[in-house]
Design a protein around this motif. Structure first.
Motif, PDB file in Angstrom:
ATOM      1  N   ASP A  78       1.332  -0.977   0.102  1.00 20.64           N
ATOM      2  CA  ASP A  78      -0.323   0.387   0.103  1.00 20.64           C
ATOM      3  C   ASP A  78       0.719   0.973   0.282  1.00 20.64           C
ATOM      4  N   ASP A  80      -3.514   4.240   3.260  1.00 18.77           N
ATOM      5  CA  ASP A  80      -3.636   2.390   2.751  1.00 18.77           C
ATOM      6  C   ASP A  80      -3.921   2.420   0.896  1.00 18.77           C
ATOM      7  N   PRO A 140      -3.630   0.972  -2.370  1.00 14.04           N
ATOM      8  CA  PRO A 140      -3.489  -0.250  -2.750  1.00 14.04           C
ATOM      9  C   PRO A 140      -2.059   0.509  -3.714  1.00 14.04           C
TER      10      PRO A 140
END
Length: 148
Positions: free
Chosen positions: A77, A89, A91
């Motif tokens: 992440d 966060d 990805p």
């Protein structure tokens, strides 16, 4: 969307995006459990994870406006900061699409009158978005120019 299996693959993608948008990029690397930000509990002199792997974290800072930085974590992440607004966060595989949305002008700030609030909205492929709160004092000229 390309799969970015490693931090190094993601850094290569970031460099390609910087070239595509004619932006300077500065990248620093932290390699080893004793150097990465999420491994502060690693013992003295311990550089590998318990499974024997060598964690690799990278930080990229893009030149120009908007001010954008990306911290790539070994856990697949990233933390992307746009004009001081932190988007945690994200990805790793979505980082290139996120940056293209910002650099192509698709990212915008949604404002509500009551209760008063502002959110940075960054569209991603597949009808997904990243939505992060923008503090009133954090509204930079670039963010202000994107209010809808």
């Amino acid at each position: 969307m390309d799969h970015l299996p490693t931090t190094e693959a993601a850094v290569t993608a970031l460099r390609a995006i910087a070239a595509e948008y004619a932006r300077e990029i500065e990248v620093t690397h932290d390699i080893g459990a004793d150097r990465t930000s999420r491994r502060s509990a690693a013992g003295v002199g311990v550089t590998t994870d318990p499974d024997g792997s060598l964690p690799h974290e990278a930080y990229a800072d893009f030149g120009g406006l908007p001010r954008v930085s990306v911290r790539l974590f070994p856990e697949d992440d990233a933390l992307i900061t746009v004009e001081g607004v932190e988007c945690p966060d994200v990805p790793r595989d979505d980082v290139p699409a996120f940056l293209r949305s910002v650099f192509d002008g698709l990212a915008h700030v949604k404002a509500r009158r009551f209760p008063p609030s502002r959110f940075l909205i960054v569209p991603l492929p597949g009808d997904r978005t990243v939505k992060e709160y923008v503090p009133t004092l954090g509204l930079t000229p670039w963010l202000s120019s994107r209010v809808r």
